[in-house]
Design an enzyme around this catalytic site. Sequence first.
Site, PDB file in Angstrom:
ATOM      1  N   CYS A  66       0.810  -1.223   0.000  1.00  0.00           N
ATOM      2  CA  CYS A  66       0.000   0.000   0.000  1.00  0.00           C
ATOM      3  C   CYS A  66       0.842   1.271   0.000  1.00  0.00           C
ATOM      4  O   CYS A  66       0.628   2.179  -0.811  1.00  0.00           O
ATOM      5  CB  CYS A  66      -0.970  -0.010   1.178  1.00  0.00           C
ATOM      6  SG  CYS A  66      -0.209   0.118   2.815  1.00  0.00           S
ATOM      7  N   HIS A 120      -2.539   1.273   6.807  1.00  0.00           N
ATOM      8  CA  HIS A 120      -2.935   1.188   5.397  1.00  0.00           C
ATOM      9  C   HIS A 120      -3.120   2.590   4.833  1.00  0.00           C
ATOM     10  O   HIS A 120      -3.532   3.511   5.545  1.00  0.00           O
ATOM     11  CB  HIS A 120      -4.229   0.387   5.254  1.00  0.00           C
ATOM     12  CG  HIS A 120      -4.552   0.024   3.833  1.00  0.00           C
ATOM     13  ND1 HIS A 120      -3.715  -0.749   3.052  1.00  0.00           N
ATOM     14  CD2 HIS A 120      -5.613   0.345   3.040  1.00  0.00           C
ATOM     15  CE1 HIS A 120      -4.250  -0.904   1.842  1.00  0.00           C
ATOM     16  NE2 HIS A 120      -5.402  -0.248   1.817  1.00  0.00           N
ATOM     17  N   HIS A 132      -5.773   1.896  -4.012  1.00  0.00           N
ATOM     18  CA  HIS A 132      -4.832   1.366  -3.034  1.00  0.00           C
ATOM     19  C   HIS A 132      -4.406  -0.051  -3.414  1.00  0.00           C
ATOM     20  O   HIS A 132      -5.098  -0.736  -4.184  1.00  0.00           O
ATOM     21  CB  HIS A 132      -5.460   1.354  -1.636  1.00  0.00           C
ATOM     22  CG  HIS A 132      -6.692   0.503  -1.527  1.00  0.00           C
ATOM     23  ND1 HIS A 132      -6.857  -0.498  -0.596  1.00  0.00           N
ATOM     24  CD2 HIS A 132      -7.860   0.498  -2.249  1.00  0.00           C
ATOM     25  CE1 HIS A 132      -8.038  -1.064  -0.727  1.00  0.00           C
ATOM     26  NE2 HIS A 132      -8.675  -0.478  -1.719  1.00  0.00           N
TER      27      HIS A 132
END
Length: 283
Positions: A66, A120, A132
Amino acid sequence: MIKLLFSLAILMILISGCSSSKYDYTVHKPKVRYKPTAKALTKLNKRALGKPYIWAEERAYKGFDCSGLTYYNYGTMGIEIPRTANEQYHCGTPINRSNLQKGDLVFFATKHGRPHFASHVGIYLGDGKFEHASSAKKRVTISSLNSNYYSRHFIGARRYHSFDTCETDQSMRFTQSKPGRAIAYAESQREPSQVQTHNDLQYQGDNTNLQSSQYFISVGKFNSIPTQLITRLQLSGYPTKIEQKENQIELEVGPFESANEAYSMLDLNRELFGDSATVKEGL
């Protein structure tokens, strides 16, 4: 002759051990190819869609995790940001969700029991959507901020500009070469009366009174020298040392002057150190 053959055999074992790591922890800085414009960002986002999710990767021809996706896309436009999600969260300009613009980074706390740790990150696209690298879907994808999961885990957003050097606000200053700034920020977020216990060492905010003068973050034990991980840690500004214990090599980061300092750094950069990392008292 026998000594020479023995030395060559040892060398081959070390080389094979170092090359057998499952992940490449070397940080690969992308080449600047575009000016930081909306058009360039759109092009990079489209190219990344569908790329495989690979932990600790930030190279477009291989895949991304990510923060590797955000690091690569921003870096390709000449915008330098830290490598991990939690470090990226503590840089840039804080943005309210209602004021999100295309290109802002959106952050999520997905680790159980760690509601303030950004584990994240994604790139906001507009209209409540963000791109993402998803470990669950195993690829770069587009999701909705308004979905039940991401709405519950959303913790904030940051905005970066081409002239930004992660020092837009004095309280948020952080550079990878000076981890002390990250420690200062993490300490500022802890309530003075908050008591935390780690590995039977108890401390209270800034009023800790521990006798030992040195603490280390134990990253893990390995069968051979983890060269790539050491390189990544050192590029991020962390002093490392290795200790031979029985038939394994223990990698440590430090020293730190207090348990508070070591735990603050570990909490701030858990993504870099790994889930198995712990704090230990040194001599």
